[in-house]
Motif scaffolding. Structure first.
Motif, PDB file in Angstrom:
ATOM      1  N   TYR A   1     -10.628   2.651   2.747  1.00 40.71           N
ATOM      2  CA  TYR A   1     -10.855   1.536   3.525  1.00 40.71           C
ATOM      3  C   TYR A   1     -11.931   0.673   2.783  1.00 40.71           C
ATOM      4  N   GLN A   2     -12.675   1.048   1.953  1.00 43.76           N
ATOM      5  CA  GLN A   2     -13.851   0.248   1.423  1.00 43.76           C
ATOM      6  C   GLN A   2     -13.779   0.589  -0.332  1.00 43.76           C
ATOM      7  N   PRO A   3     -14.434  -0.381  -0.844  1.00 47.44           N
ATOM      8  CA  PRO A   3     -14.385  -0.198  -2.301  1.00 47.44           C
ATOM      9  C   PRO A   3     -15.460   1.018  -2.520  1.00 47.44           C
TER      10      PRO A   3
ATOM     11  N   LYS B   1      -7.136  -0.673   1.272  1.00 49.94           N
ATOM     12  CA  LYS B   1      -6.389  -0.773   2.534  1.00 49.94           C
ATOM     13  C   LYS B   1      -6.343  -2.266   2.614  1.00 49.94           C
ATOM     14  N   GLU B   2      -7.521  -2.824   2.602  1.00 46.37           N
ATOM     15  CA  GLU B   2      -7.787  -4.273   2.927  1.00 46.37           C
ATOM     16  C   GLU B   2      -6.981  -5.241   1.959  1.00 46.37           C
ATOM     17  N   ASN B   3      -7.136  -4.748   0.636  1.00 45.30           N
ATOM     18  CA  ASN B   3      -6.454  -5.402  -0.441  1.00 45.30           C
ATOM     19  C   ASN B   3      -4.859  -5.565  -0.299  1.00 45.30           C
ATOM     20  N   LYS B   4      -4.433  -4.371   0.008  1.00 48.48           N
ATOM     21  CA  LYS B   4      -3.236  -4.017   0.139  1.00 48.48           C
ATOM     22  C   LYS B   4      -2.724  -4.731   1.373  1.00 48.48           C
ATOM     23  N   ALA B   5      -3.372  -4.401   2.600  1.00 49.46           N
ATOM     24  CA  ALA B   5      -3.042  -5.434   3.729  1.00 49.46           C
ATOM     25  C   ALA B   5      -3.008  -6.800   3.567  1.00 49.46           C
ATOM     26  N   LEU B   6      -3.997  -7.423   2.854  1.00 46.12           N
ATOM     27  CA  LEU B   6      -3.725  -8.979   2.667  1.00 46.12           C
ATOM     28  C   LEU B   6      -2.510  -9.351   1.625  1.00 46.12           C
TER      29      LEU B   6
ATOM     30  N   GLU C   1      -2.815  11.517   7.646  1.00 48.62           N
ATOM     31  CA  GLU C   1      -3.372  12.350   6.488  1.00 48.62           C
ATOM     32  C   GLU C   1      -4.582  12.743   6.950  1.00 48.62           C
TER      33      GLU C   1
ATOM     34  N   GLN D   1     -13.487  -0.885   9.569  1.00 51.44           N
ATOM     35  CA  GLN D   1     -12.684  -0.496   8.362  1.00 51.44           C
ATOM     36  C   GLN D   1     -13.919   0.111   7.131  1.00 51.44           C
TER      37      GLN D   1
ATOM     38  N   TYR E   1      -8.642 -13.130   7.757  1.00 46.53           N
ATOM     39  CA  TYR E   1      -7.527 -12.081   8.150  1.00 46.53           C
ATOM     40  C   TYR E   1      -7.939 -10.841   9.193  1.00 46.53           C
TER      41      TYR E   1
ATOM     42  N   VAL F   1      -2.917   6.698   6.631  1.00 47.43           N
ATOM     43  CA  VAL F   1      -4.148   7.459   6.711  1.00 47.43           C
ATOM     44  C   VAL F   1      -4.500   8.223   7.757  1.00 47.43           C
TER      45      VAL F   1
ATOM     46  N   ALA G   1      -2.479 -13.235   6.480  1.00 50.81           N
ATOM     47  CA  ALA G   1      -2.674 -13.552   7.858  1.00 50.81           C
ATOM     48  C   ALA G   1      -2.168 -14.864   8.179  1.00 50.81           C
TER      49      ALA G   1
ATOM     50  N   VAL H   1      -0.156   1.298   6.292  1.00 49.21           N
ATOM     51  CA  VAL H   1      -1.185   1.979   5.733  1.00 49.21           C
ATOM     52  C   VAL H   1      -2.100   2.697   6.699  1.00 49.21           C
TER      53      VAL H   1
ATOM     54  N   SER I   1      -4.229   8.566   0.888  1.00 55.27           N
ATOM     55  CA  SER I   1      -3.408   7.726   0.090  1.00 55.27           C
ATOM     56  C   SER I   1      -3.881   6.325  -0.295  1.00 55.27           C
ATOM     57  N   HIS I   2      -4.839   5.834   0.608  1.00 51.86           N
ATOM     58  CA  HIS I   2      -5.499   4.640   0.764  1.00 51.86           C
ATOM     59  C   HIS I   2      -6.944   4.838   1.273  1.00 51.86           C
TER      60      HIS I   2
ATOM     61  N   ASN J   1      -1.202  -1.463  10.484  1.00 54.36           N
ATOM     62  CA  ASN J   1      -0.114  -1.439   9.613  1.00 54.36           C
ATOM     63  C   ASN J   1       0.273  -0.233   8.952  1.00 54.36           C
TER      64      ASN J   1
ATOM     65  N   GLU K   1       0.719  -8.539   4.228  1.00 55.67           N
ATOM     66  CA  GLU K   1       0.831  -9.139   5.445  1.00 55.67           C
ATOM     67  C   GLU K   1      -0.100 -10.349   5.510  1.00 55.67           C
TER      68      GLU K   1
END
Ligand code: SF4
Lengths: 179, 556
Positions: free
Chosen positions: A159-161, A169-174, B14, B151, B287, B11, A179, B7, A156-157, B5, A177
């Protein structure tokens, strides 16, 4: 198994033949895939870099994973016509060079056609192909095309472009949530 | 530490589901062995001599107590009651059943753990200094960068089928405890006029062709770290050799092209992508940093002096405790706190092995003394950080009955040792019994302290999981007509002065190898100048005398 491939997430019938006859690469591909060499029923033909210049139909170009981008560009430039689809050959699934080649071709200014993965193309690699920008995936002859289609949604997500990214994932996290 | 989190949780779930399906297809015969193999490897699953081996990732060696309890549970329920810490800070289980591995992974996922990319030709778990974030001698906490790299590399779609495995280490401390020069990529964090920068080493590594990495980029800024690393990986993925597994590591490519040409190619690619999607904003860097804060506060002057006084009194009252403090306790960033190594190198247990009961106890001790956090080290020990100094005695008293207080950290019996022929299918020879023999020869504590810090590393084959090349003394298992023999080398180091050990001479039989080590040490003791360490003496006198002594024919 049906003679099919994925175009995006859609299952479609293969309509390609492979040229030329008797070349090592095309003979192997004819074994690995459902495609055939010089298939009269096909509506379109994959040409290699060597045959590109003289090919009557210049729609589908077949390249090896270790092909140099500059060589591909030169061959296309010389022929004066860019392909609609570049097929990147994966002779064995553990040879990952084609993924990087895909990234390079995706960003090449002279090419805005589609990329296809062909050869030892397996269900468990489909997600990687898609993320690296392959638009078309031609699975090996024994793969189940529906399972390949499902594999497009393995995660679904990410970790890197890369090229195709569901939510990173990273953008979503930003967003979610700060920091 | 980094916290999952929603996400991340999703993952990982999954991933477990994906692997469960792959394993089921394999068991059903729908997925041929050759095609299942890389899939299971990318989930840390090997097939070993007796049973599969599952390698669980411990990102840069950092654990919390809940995770350690889960590892204890897995050791107890799915294995034979113990686990093994690898030289890359990961945890290995030697006896799980294949069909249970998806269940184990599901259990691990509950505590934010997995076995992703702990094996296979992909980017492996990133390692760092075991004292990262609490070390007195670091320029900054390197863990935020480690997490960012973790990550970025997790399920990287372009780099899942590299020519060969790929290992990255990050170090920000003065002595380089992570060994950045013996990794495929080594990142050395530096600070110049207050500004953090990254020196990038590439092409170091052990194995069949040991090499020290080359510095190809200096003072790279944090915002460009990911694009630069992606450029390195892309060049390697494109041009690394795939025709010969023994020539497929990046070090061979760097050597073939020369470091200068390799650096140029990377630079060309980097220029194209440096401001692209991978460029990391200050906000994103912060972050990652937000997860790694010091867990303890500076002590007030009054508290500090009473803490110090208590420690001094405890030491005076108990010489064994004082000795343990001297050997196994390291300074903390903040005065009044300490970082404690729990030695997994007591003589009757294979180096790096830890039992389910010990793990449970360690988790409790971490909750009581070290803010619930635990580290694993590439020396195959564990560490409790942030222990207030007046608590050391209480901690020590609890470690002794657990056999976790052997006061030998950094000394000759603190042996790095791979699982070797007892477990590993690739081994040429056993390594664990050799470690035991050597520990027996060096059983006099005062004598080993007198020898000073000494790294002795043992690998059971050329793959060098026991890092034998960079041991001050290195031992490599070789097969000689079906018999176990051992090659002895001296002078290696993984630290800032990284070097590859030199082989002393013909390989030595199993009975004689511990004695041969003793002879090498004898020469050192006889020849050393006052206060001179092993490597310095060796540099001064060369290997001739050691050679002569080790290979002397017994007088007849
Ligand atoms: S060095 Fe060899 S024997 Fe030891 S664990 Fe690695 S592969 Fe196995």
């Amino acid at each position: 198994m049906p003679n099919q491939h994925l175009n995006g997430s859609t299952i479609e019938n293969n309509q390609w033949s492979i040229a030329p006859e008797a070349a090592e690469q095309t003979t192997r591909l004819a074994e690995q895939t459902q495609l055939q060499v010089a298939d009269a029923s096909a509506t379109s033909t994959l040409q290699t870099l060597e045959t590109w210049a003289t090919a009557a139909e210049k729609k589908n170009l077949l390249v090896s994973g270790d092909a140099e981008v500059a060589d591909i560009e030169a061959a296309i430039g010389a022929a004066g016509q860019a392909p609609e689809v570049i097929f990147i050959d994966f002779p064995v699934f553990t040879d990952g060079r084609g993924y990087s080649l895909a990234r390079l071709l995706k960003r090449a200014e002279w090419f805005n056609g589609k990329l296809a993965a062909i050869g030892d193309v397996l269900q468990d690699q489909v997600y990687f192909f898609w993320r690296c920008g392959f638009d078309v995936i031609v699975p090996r002859h024994d793969q189940n095309i529906e399972n390949c289609q499902k594999a497009l949604n393995s995660f679904s997500h990410v970790y890197q472009p890369a090229v195709n990214n569901p939510a990173t994932k990273e953008n979503k996290a930003l967003e979610a949530e700060p920091a | 530490m980094y916290q999952y989190n929603q996400v991340d949780h999703q993952v990982i779930k999954e991933r477990v589901a994906q692997f469960r399906d792959q394993t089921q297809r394999f068991i059903n015969g729908e997925l041929p062995l050759a095609e299942y193999l890389p899939l299971r490897l990318q989930n840390g699953l090997y097939v070993q001599r007796h049973a599969p081996m599952l390698r669980v990732a411990i990102p840069y060696g950092l654990l919390n107590s809940a995770q350690v309890r889960k590892l204890a549970h897995i050791a107890r329920e799915y294995d034979k009651g113990y686990a093994h810490i690898s030289t890359r800070q990961n945890m290995q289980f030697n006896w799980p059943a294949l069909e249970q591995v998806p269940d184990i992974l599901e259990e691990l996922a509950e505590v934010e753990m997995h076995a992703i990319q702990t094996s296979g030709n992909c980017i492996r778990n990133v390692t760092t200094d075991q004292f990262a974030g609490v070390a007195h001698d670091e320029v900054t906490d390197p863990r935020a960068v480690c997490e960012m790299l973790r990550q970025w590399s997790t399920f990287h779609p372009e780099f899942a089928f590299l020519p060969r495995k790929f290992k990255i280490a990050v170090s920000a401390d003065a002595e380089d405890r992570a060994g950045v020069k013996v990794h495929d990529i080594g990142i050395k964090v530096r600070r110049d006029d207050g500004k953090i920068g990254y020196d990038i080493y590439v092409g170091g590594g052990l194995g069949r062709t040991p090499m020290i990495g080359s510095l190809i980029k200096e003072k790279l800024e944090g915002e460009f770290l990911l694009p630069y690393l992606e450029a390195i990986l892309r060049i390697y993925n494109r041009y690394g050799r795939r025709d010969n597994k023994y020539k497929a590591r990046i070090k061979i490519l760097v050597k073939a092209l020369t470091p200068e040409v390799f650096a140029e190619r990377v630079q060309q690619e980097f220029e194209i992508i440096k401001d692209g999607d991978l460029h990391t904003s200050q906000e994103k860097l912060e972050y990652y940093e937000s997860f790694f804060k010091l867990l303890v506060e500076p002590l007030t002057a009054d508290t500090l002096s009473s803490v110090k006084a208590t420690l001094e009194a405890d030491k005076a009252a108990d010489p064994a405790f004082a000795n343990w403090v001297q050997r196994n306790v390291r300074p903390h960033k903040l005065d009044g706190y300490a970082n404690v190594t729990l030695s997994l190198k007591c003589t009757d247990i294979p180096p790096g092995d830890v039992s389910d009961d010990q793990l449970d106890a360690i988790a409790d001790l971490a909750d009581e003394f070290s803010k619930g956090q635990i580290r694993t080290t590439h020396f195959q020990n564990m560490v409790l950080t942030d222990v207030q100094e007046d608590q050391l005695k209480a901690l020590y008293s609890k470690l002794v009955p657990l056999k976790l207080a052997t006061a030998n950290t950094g000394y000759i019996t603190d042996i790095i040792c791979c699982p070797g022929g007892d477990f590993c299918a690739l081994a040429n020879a056993k390594s664990i019994p050799v470690a035991a023999d050597i520990q027996q020869v060096f059983d006099d504590q005062d004598y080993i302290y007198d020898l000073g810090p000494l790294d002795l590393n043992i690998s059971g084959c050329m793959n060098a999981c026991g890092h034998h090349h960079v041991g001050h003394i290195g031992i490599l298992g070789v097969d000689k007509k079906g018999e176990e023999f051992y090659q002895l080398s001296v002078g290696g180091s993984s630290k800032d002065n990284a070097s590859i050990g030199k082989i002393l001479g013909p390989s030595i039989s199993r009975e004689d190898i511990a004695g041969a080590v003793k002879k090498v040490i004898d020469v050192y003791v006889e020849q050393r100048h006052e206060g001179e360490d092993f490597l310095s003496t060796l540099e001064r006198i060369g290997t001739a005398e050691m050679k002569e002594r080790v290979y002397a024919k017994p007088a007849s």
